[in-house]
Design an enzyme around this catalytic site. Structure first.
Site, PDB file in Angstrom:
ATOM      1  CB  ALA A  35      49.977  22.655  -3.235  1.00 55.89           C
TER       2      ALA A  35
ATOM      3  CB  ILE B 120      46.697  25.229  -6.816  1.00 60.61           C
ATOM      4  CG1 ILE B 120      45.255  25.404  -6.350  1.00 60.61           C
ATOM      5  CG2 ILE B 120      47.379  24.121  -5.998  1.00 60.61           C
ATOM      6  CD1 ILE B 120      44.390  24.170  -6.559  1.00 60.61           C
ATOM      7  CG  HIS B 121      51.752  28.672  -6.047  1.00 60.80           C
ATOM      8  ND1 HIS B 121      52.629  28.887  -5.013  1.00 60.80           N
ATOM      9  CD2 HIS B 121      50.771  29.586  -5.921  1.00 60.80           C
ATOM     10  CE1 HIS B 121      52.207  29.915  -4.294  1.00 60.80           C
ATOM     11  NE2 HIS B 121      51.068  30.355  -4.820  1.00 60.80           N
ATOM     12  N   GLY B 122      53.190  25.544  -5.264  1.00 60.40           N
ATOM     13  CA  GLY B 122      53.863  24.907  -4.136  1.00 60.40           C
ATOM     14  C   GLY B 122      53.513  25.472  -2.776  1.00 60.40           C
TER      15      GLY B 122
ATOM     16  CG  ASP C 252      49.009  33.131  -5.138  1.00 59.79           C
ATOM     17  OD1 ASP C 252      49.438  33.303  -6.307  1.00 59.79           O
ATOM     18  OD2 ASP C 252      49.712  32.683  -4.214  1.00 59.79           O
TER      19      ASP C 252
END
Length: 159
Positions: A18, A13-15, A9
C-alpha cells in the site's frame, strides 16, 4: 492502460504494498486478482480498507482480469497487478505481463524456502522455470530497495 508493476504476494494489499510499492511504481490503480478472493466478502472489505488513499482498486477473478485488461477497461490508469500465487500470475502473462516480482509466499507442506519471505512448491518452481524460458523477468524482492535479483538465483541454491 499501462501495467506499471506486477507482484505475487499472498497478503495482497498490506503496508509494504500500500505505501511503498504502489508509490515506487507510480500506480494509481491496484488490481488484486484471485478467484477465491472475489467470492470472500470479508477479504473484499479488508482489501478496500487497506487500499491506499487516493488509489483506485479493482478486485477480479483471473478470467475477468484478463478480459478487463485486454479490452482496455483501465486504459487511463497506471495499474499495479497483485496476485496471491504463482499460478494466477502465470495465467495473466499473455495480457501481457513481461515481468513480475515475488514478494511473500509463506511455507506450506511440500514447499521449499528460497529466501526468508518466499517458499515455493515444486509446481511453483516448474511454472517459474517455464516462464523464465519464455523470457519473462521474475525477481524476488520484499521491498523496492532490495536488489532486483532473478528468482532463478534463489531457486538454484535450494535445488
Amino acid at each position: 492502460m499501462t501495467i506499471v508493476a506486477a507482484r505475487v504476494d499472498e497478503r495482497m494489499i498490506h503496508g509494504q504494498v500500500a505505501m511503498v510499492w504502489t508509490n515506487t511504481v507510480g500506480a494509481n490503480r491496484l488490481m488484486v486478482v484471485n478467484d477465491a478472493v472475489v467470492r470472500d466478502d470479508m477479504a473484499i472489505q479488508g482489501l478496500k480498507i487497506a487500499r491506499p488513499a487516493g488509489k483506485k482498486l479493482a478486485i477480479s477473478s483471473v478470467a475477468k482480469a484478463i478480459e478487463n485488461l485486454q479490452n482496455g477497461k483501465f486504459a487511463a490508469d497506471q495499474v499495479f497487478v497483485i496476485t496471491r500465487n504463482i499460478p494466477d500470475m502465470a495465467k495473466l502473462i499473455d495480457v501481457p505481463i513481461t515481468s513480475f516480482n515475488v514478494g511473500n509466499l509463506s511455507e506450506k507442506p511440500g514447499s521449499k524456502k528460497i529466501k526468508p519471505s518466499v517458499a515455493l512448491t515444486a509446481d511453483d518452481i516448474a511454472m517459474i522455470r517455464r516462464l523464465l524460458k519464455q523470457g519473462i523477468t521474475i525477481t524476488a524482492q520484499m521491498v523496492p530497495n532490495e536488489s532486483k535479483t532473478s528468482i532463478a538465483t534463489f531457486i538454484d541454491k535450494v535445488e
